[in-house]
Scaffold this motif. Structure first.
Motif, PDB file in Angstrom:
ATOM      1  N   LYS A 191      -7.171   0.530   0.154  1.00  0.00           N
ATOM      2  CA  LYS A 191      -6.824   0.423  -1.261  1.00  0.00           C
ATOM      3  C   LYS A 191      -5.710   1.415  -1.586  1.00  0.00           C
ATOM      4  O   LYS A 191      -5.415   2.320  -0.790  1.00  0.00           O
ATOM      5  CB  LYS A 191      -8.058   0.723  -2.116  1.00  0.00           C
ATOM      6  N   GLU A 193      -3.930   4.622  -2.887  1.00  0.00           N
ATOM      7  CA  GLU A 193      -4.406   5.995  -2.997  1.00  0.00           C
ATOM      8  C   GLU A 193      -3.276   6.900  -3.465  1.00  0.00           C
ATOM      9  O   GLU A 193      -2.108   6.500  -3.498  1.00  0.00           O
ATOM     10  CB  GLU A 193      -4.957   6.467  -1.651  1.00  0.00           C
ATOM     11  N   LYS A 194      -3.633   8.114  -3.810  1.00  0.00           N
ATOM     12  CA  LYS A 194      -2.682   9.085  -4.300  1.00  0.00           C
ATOM     13  C   LYS A 194      -1.519   9.267  -3.320  1.00  0.00           C
ATOM     14  O   LYS A 194      -1.721   9.364  -2.116  1.00  0.00           O
ATOM     15  CB  LYS A 194      -3.390  10.430  -4.518  1.00  0.00           C
ATOM     16  N   ASP A 196       0.664   7.172  -2.320  1.00  0.00           N
ATOM     17  CA  ASP A 196       1.036   6.006  -1.518  1.00  0.00           C
ATOM     18  C   ASP A 196       2.415   5.486  -1.913  1.00  0.00           C
ATOM     19  O   ASP A 196       2.787   5.498  -3.090  1.00  0.00           O
ATOM     20  CB  ASP A 196       0.020   4.871  -1.701  1.00  0.00           C
ATOM     21  N   GLU A 216      -4.719   3.777  -9.964  1.00  0.00           N
ATOM     22  CA  GLU A 216      -4.321   5.010  -9.275  1.00  0.00           C
ATOM     23  C   GLU A 216      -2.958   5.462  -9.813  1.00  0.00           C
ATOM     24  O   GLU A 216      -1.911   5.116  -9.259  1.00  0.00           O
ATOM     25  CB  GLU A 216      -4.263   4.783  -7.759  1.00  0.00           C
TER      26      GLU A 216
END
Length: 369
Positions: A191, A193-194, A196, A216
């Motif tokens: 998924k 994420e920080k 990305d 996010e």
């Protein structure tokens, strides 16, 4: 091993007599005959686009439904083409329900529980559900590959989703659909994420890019590829965040190739072959696009059948940067095995998961990490 034996092997009891190629004209005649001879009320479940297409289909054969039902309370009391819309609570054993909703799996479970008669496969007849491409012969001819793919999945749930999906295709019964418990593109292990850097292949109107940022906010950047003129305009309009970079090109195995593109189909706009009429769009490979940029660590693709070609154009990124992947498999029956095999040939250490996110054949997503 025969095909029905394979499905039994996966943990599903099957009835091989129900497995057959889809003969659309024959099935259409059977359904029309069944509805015309029925003494019950004719009810369409779903008062949105699917239900409207079902209505048009029935009216072409002189069948006038008695009423619609829809779960949306705002539609109750209103009409579609003069036919009133009611709550699903109105449906009973005096009705024959023709399902015109993408939530057909949930509807069928409800109707089975209520012992209400229904038509289950109208989407096949209308060719709304592209499962007409996924017939018994195609799948049976690739039994060896399908078994290999089944064994590639890293968890029992993904294997059950895969086998349930095949059984749905072969029986047309939504009862076998096994939908994911998580939101599409938010697999617990695969998924956004920080920090990305994300590729949104098939940006459409920006729905997925915007969703990623809502879920996010600390994503670093999203490159959203959308070649359709109308969709691209909506993408630019809807995604004002500077983290989203709209790119009006088609993802492919090579760059600067003029692809024939059939536009104006909203989510269904797609690359076509040279025998059809379409507009030319310029291609780009992800390996070329990211040559002088920070490489992505998440690639999502829902590009109407061009997924395998686009992955070929990201071969070096996949090999060297091993990004998380979210790849739709439902546009082409051979993609069920060709895409996992291709990815495995690049990186042996990828783990494979599978999620199904609708009550129809659509939105079957391969998740890899």
């Amino acid at each position: 091993m025969k095909f029905h034996d394979f499905l039994n092997y996966t943990g599903l009891n099957t009835n091989k007599e129900r497995f057959e190629d889809w003969n659309i004209p024959k099935r259409k005649g059977e359904i029309i005959g069944r509805i015309k001879s029925c003494k019950k009320n004719i009810v369409i479940w779903g008062a949105s686009e699917g239900g409207k297409r079902v209505l048009k289909f029935l009216q072409e054969y002189g069948i006038e439904p008695d009423y619609f039902v829809d779960i949306d309370k705002n539609k109750h009391g209103k009409t579609v083409d003069g036919i009133r819309i009611f709550s699903p609570s109105k449906v009973g054993t005096d009705d024959l329900v023709v399902i015109g909703s993408v939530f057909q799996d949930e509807i069928v479970h409800y109707l089975e529980k209520m012992n209400v008669e229904y038509i289950k496969n109208i989407f096949y007849i209308l060719k709304i559900d592209s499962a007409v491409k996924f017939n018994f012969s195609i799948l049976n001819n690739h039994l060896k590959e399908l078994i290999e793919v089944f064994n590639l999945f890293s968890d029992k749930e993904s294997r059950m989703v895969f086998s349930s999906y095949l059984k749905y295709i072969l029986t047309t019964s939504p009862l076998y659909i096994r939908k994911a418990k998580y939101k599409q593109y938010f697999h617990p292990l695969v998924k956004p994420e920080k920090n990305d850097i994300i590729v949104d292949g098939g940006g459409f109107d920006g729905d997925t890019s915007c969703l990623f940022l809502r879920e996010e906010p600390d994503i670093k950047k999203i490159y959203s590829f959308e070649p359709d003129d109308k969709n691209f305009s909506k993408l630019v309009e809807n995604c004002k965040d500077k983290k989203v970079v709209p790119i009006k090109m088609g993802l492919w195995s090579e760059s600067n190739k003029k692809l024939l593109f059939k536009s104006g189909f909203d989510k269904g706009s797609h690359v076509i072959n040279s025998k059809e009429k379409g507009k030319g769009v310029l291609s780009i490979s992800l390996d070329d696009f990211f040559e002088n940029k920070h490489l992505p660590n998440l690639i999502k693709m829902d590009i109407e059948g061009s997924e395998l070609e686009a992955l070929k154009g990201a071969k070096e990124i996949i090999r060297n940067n091993k990004p998380k992947l979210q790849i739709c498999l439902y546009h082409d029956p051979t993609h069920l095995f060709k895409i996992p095999f291709f990815l495995k040939s690049i990186r042996q250490d990828y783990r494979f998961f599978l999620g199904h996110h609708t009550g129809t054949i659509a939105e079957l997503v391969l998740y890899t990490i």
